[in-house]
Design a protein around this motif. Structure first.
Motif, PDB file in Angstrom:
ATOM      1  N   ALA A 185      -2.804  85.026  64.054  1.00 56.54           N
ATOM      2  CA  ALA A 185      -1.521  85.242  64.717  1.00 56.54           C
ATOM      3  C   ALA A 185      -0.778  86.442  64.130  1.00 56.54           C
ATOM      4  O   ALA A 185      -0.172  87.230  64.855  1.00 56.54           O
ATOM      5  CB  ALA A 185      -0.667  83.982  64.607  1.00 56.54           C
TER       6      ALA A 185
ATOM      7  N   ILE B   7      -1.585  89.875  65.517  1.00 55.36           N
ATOM      8  CA  ILE B   7      -0.955  90.241  66.782  1.00 55.36           C
ATOM      9  C   ILE B   7       0.356  90.971  66.523  1.00 55.36           C
ATOM     10  O   ILE B   7       0.704  91.939  67.215  1.00 55.36           O
ATOM     11  CB  ILE B   7      -0.713  88.978  67.637  1.00 55.36           C
TER      12      ILE B   7
ATOM     13  N   ARG C 253       5.807  89.558  72.480  1.00 57.39           N
ATOM     14  CA  ARG C 253       5.207  88.766  71.424  1.00 57.39           C
ATOM     15  C   ARG C 253       5.225  89.501  70.095  1.00 57.39           C
ATOM     16  O   ARG C 253       5.331  88.914  69.030  1.00 57.39           O
ATOM     17  CB  ARG C 253       3.764  88.390  71.805  1.00 57.39           C
TER      18      ARG C 253
ATOM     19  N   TYR D  75       6.715  81.342  71.367  1.00 52.42           N
ATOM     20  CA  TYR D  75       5.617  82.222  70.973  1.00 52.42           C
ATOM     21  C   TYR D  75       4.753  81.471  69.960  1.00 52.42           C
ATOM     22  O   TYR D  75       4.904  81.622  68.750  1.00 52.42           O
ATOM     23  CB  TYR D  75       6.146  83.527  70.369  1.00 52.42           C
TER      24      TYR D  75
ATOM     25  N   LEU E 100      -1.059  79.715  68.389  1.00 54.36           N
ATOM     26  CA  LEU E 100      -2.194  79.900  69.296  1.00 54.36           C
ATOM     27  C   LEU E 100      -1.698  79.649  70.712  1.00 54.36           C
ATOM     28  O   LEU E 100      -1.229  78.542  71.001  1.00 54.36           O
ATOM     29  CB  LEU E 100      -3.343  78.934  68.969  1.00 54.36           C
ATOM     30  N   PRO E 101      -1.767  80.631  71.607  1.00 46.97           N
ATOM     31  CA  PRO E 101      -1.233  80.440  72.962  1.00 46.97           C
ATOM     32  C   PRO E 101      -2.059  79.437  73.758  1.00 46.97           C
ATOM     33  O   PRO E 101      -3.267  79.623  73.931  1.00 46.97           O
ATOM     34  CB  PRO E 101      -1.337  81.847  73.576  1.00 46.97           C
TER      35      PRO E 101
ATOM     36  N   MET F 111      -4.546  80.434  76.678  1.00 47.95           N
ATOM     37  CA  MET F 111      -5.892  80.924  76.407  1.00 47.95           C
ATOM     38  C   MET F 111      -6.942  79.860  76.714  1.00 47.95           C
ATOM     39  O   MET F 111      -8.053  80.166  77.152  1.00 47.95           O
ATOM     40  CB  MET F 111      -5.971  81.359  74.945  1.00 47.95           C
TER      41      MET F 111
ATOM     42  N   VAL G 186     -11.343  86.236  77.131  1.00 45.65           N
ATOM     43  CA  VAL G 186      -9.905  86.293  76.884  1.00 45.65           C
ATOM     44  C   VAL G 186      -9.474  87.742  77.029  1.00 45.65           C
ATOM     45  O   VAL G 186     -10.285  88.678  76.918  1.00 45.65           O
ATOM     46  CB  VAL G 186      -9.537  85.784  75.468  1.00 45.65           C
TER      47      VAL G 186
ATOM     48  N   GLU H 219      -5.667  91.599  74.388  1.00 47.86           N
ATOM     49  CA  GLU H 219      -4.550  91.345  73.483  1.00 47.86           C
ATOM     50  C   GLU H 219      -4.636  89.962  72.832  1.00 47.86           C
ATOM     51  O   GLU H 219      -3.915  89.682  71.869  1.00 47.86           O
ATOM     52  CB  GLU H 219      -3.215  91.472  74.228  1.00 47.86           C
ATOM     53  N   HIS H 220      -5.524  89.099  73.348  1.00 50.96           N
ATOM     54  CA  HIS H 220      -5.738  87.783  72.750  1.00 50.96           C
ATOM     55  C   HIS H 220      -7.019  87.730  71.929  1.00 50.96           C
ATOM     56  O   HIS H 220      -7.424  86.640  71.491  1.00 50.96           O
ATOM     57  CB  HIS H 220      -5.794  86.705  73.830  1.00 50.96           C
TER      58      HIS H 220
ATOM     59  N   TYR I 104      -6.732  86.015  68.567  1.00 47.29           N
ATOM     60  CA  TYR I 104      -6.648  84.565  68.680  1.00 47.29           C
ATOM     61  C   TYR I 104      -8.046  83.960  68.886  1.00 47.29           C
ATOM     62  O   TYR I 104      -8.393  82.952  68.260  1.00 47.29           O
ATOM     63  CB  TYR I 104      -5.755  84.166  69.854  1.00 47.29           C
TER      64      TYR I 104
END
Length: 478
Positions: A77, A80, A205, A269, A272-273, A276, A401, A404-405, A408
């Protein structure tokens, strides 16, 4: 090499810059694998030199694993927000300096403290290494580079015990850590020159507050799982019953898992989103990886007991009997990665899992007095199957994914690997303890074979997950 050749329309970095990034990432991976594998063979020597008990000496190894596991999701995280470059260089610097601290340690307390710092540095690099490779290599080469990464890990796993034994024979245990210093400095120079500086993102984010509650719950969750698995090692497993300590750690891990799940659903935020995991192919690839690493974790713990306690082989001979497994990965992983770039990655990984299941069944059905060749060939089949599965499955996770992920996804990949191996180790401990309690006897072949059949069942579950995603892959190929 085709890995570093450029084509019109390629994303990522130019070929010569990709080469330097790959060298830095793989040198760091090599150090981490060596450091985690060689230390186990040195624990008796370290316990004697530092005048501590064997139970305390185990923490020279556990301190690294525990701190690394607790920080995997956190660094995924943080990358990011602060970028791959800052997190990777900071982690590599900490790992290298703490390696020097381990080599200079004169007390067990100092060594354990340095190992904790080393684990934190290792987590910072390992949690985002696949994401870095994805960011600098074009999509057409992703499977191939992940295959080479799997080959490197397998080769390191096979060579590390031999190298560790050689170092201990010629030098002192401090050199097991001192050998990290020069490669660490080289990797720092390469990464400092090659890793791109990320521009400030317009994504909110990057400007959001860090999810501190999620980070804390993640650390407690992963740390308590490691501690629960550790309850079934050594003397505690030999006691023949499930300890209250294990129950306590298990309860803490379940409670923190529920709280963490709630936190990432409610946080603006999250660490871990959750979005996903709405991608079915990513989620199924993660579940497939988790089940397969549970199976591998069971087998890696059970086989040494089978070879030494049941068949009567020496520790050195046992290590040699295990060598065909990583050799099988070395032989097949680069090809599997290349195939995944042009063919169906889910299909290749599913076929690999099928071979892996067959290999595990062959190991579970070993006769009472097998020859070394028989054992080696069955282990080789497991290695070939796992090598064919791993890099295509990793490619499937990272390619499903958004870019940008990627960090993660890389963090999830590291977490399910660690989580799976810990669950596997705990499962072996439970099986051996329960069967010893029922029979009122010491370790026998039936308990070890029972553990291997549980590994077969876990690998069959991974096949079921993998097969279920083939339809999704057919509808929307990566």
């Amino acid at each position: 090499m085709t890995l570093f050749s450029d084509r019109p329309g390629d994303d990522g970095l130019p070929g010569h810059e990709r080469a330097r990034v790959m060298a830095a990432v793989m040198t760091t991976t090599l150090m981490s694998v060596f450091d985690g594998t060689m230390i186990n063979i040195a624990l008796p020597s370290m316990a004697k030199a530092l005048r501590v008990s064997a139970d305390l000496a185990v923490w020279f190894s556990n301190a690294y694993l525990l701190s690394a596991a607790m920080m995997l999701a956190v660094f995924a995280a943080l990358s990011i927000r602060f970028g791959y470059r800052r997190i990777f260089l900071s982690g590599l610097t900490l790992f290298t300096l703490s390696s020097l601290g381990c080599a200079l340690s004169s007390t067990p307390e100092m060594l354990i403290a340095m190992r904790i710092l080393q684990g934190i540095g290792g987590a910072a690099t390992l949690s985002i290494a696949p994401a870095i490779l994805r960011s600098v290599f074009p999509g057409r080469l992703l499977g191939r580079v992940l295959g080479l990464n799997a080959l490197l890990i397998a080769f390191s796993t096979a060579v590390a015990p031999v190298l560790g034994g050689t170092i201990l024979h010629a030098l002192s245990w401090q050199w097991l850590f001192a050998i990290n210093i020069v490669p660490g400095c080289i990797a720092l120079v390469l990464a400092g020159r090659a890793l791109p500086r990320q521009r400030a993102s317009t994504n909110a984010r990057f400007d959001a507050r860090f999810d501190a509650p999620g980070a804390l719950l993640s650390a407690v969750l992963l740390g308590s799982m490691i501690m629960a698995a550790n309850c079934f090692t050594g003397a505690q497993r030999a006691s023949g019953h499930v300890s209250l300590e294990f129950v306590g750690w298990l309860f803490l891990s379940l409670a923190s898992a529920l709280a963490f799940t709630r936190q990432i659903r409610r946080a603006r935020y999250p660490l871990l989103p959750p979005d996903m995991f709405k991608n079915g192919r990513f989620t199924l690839a993660a579940l497939t990886s988790l089940a397969s690493f549970i199976s591998q974790g069971i087998t890696f713990v059970a086989l040494p007991f089978l070879f030494q306690s049941v068949y009567g082989y020496s520790p050195v001979a046992s290590a040699l009997l295990f060598t065909p497994w990583p050799i099988g990965i070395v032989l097949i992983a680069p090809h599997a990665g290349r195939w995944a770039d042009t063919l169906s990655a889910p299909l290749i990984s599913t076929l690999g899992l099928g071979v892996f299941v067959v290999g595990l069944i062959l190991l579970a059905t070993l006769p009472a007095s097998p020859s070394a060749w028989d054992i080696g060939l069955r282990s080789l089949a497991c290695g070939i199957g796992f090598g064919c599965f791993q890099s295509p499955n990793n490619r499937e996770m990272l390619s499903n994914v958004a870019r940008e992920h990627a960090s993660y996804a890389s963090g999830v990949l590291a977490i399910v690997r660690t989580f799976g191996q810990c669950l596997g180790a705990a499962a072996v401990g439970v099986i051996l303890a329960v069967m010893a309690s029922e029979t009122h006897q010491g370790l026998d072949g039936r308990a070890v074979h029972a553990a291997l059949w549980v590994a077969v069942a876990a690998s069959a579950v991974s096949v079921a997950f993998s097969v279920s995603r083939l339809r999704k892959a057919h509808r929307a190929p990566a």
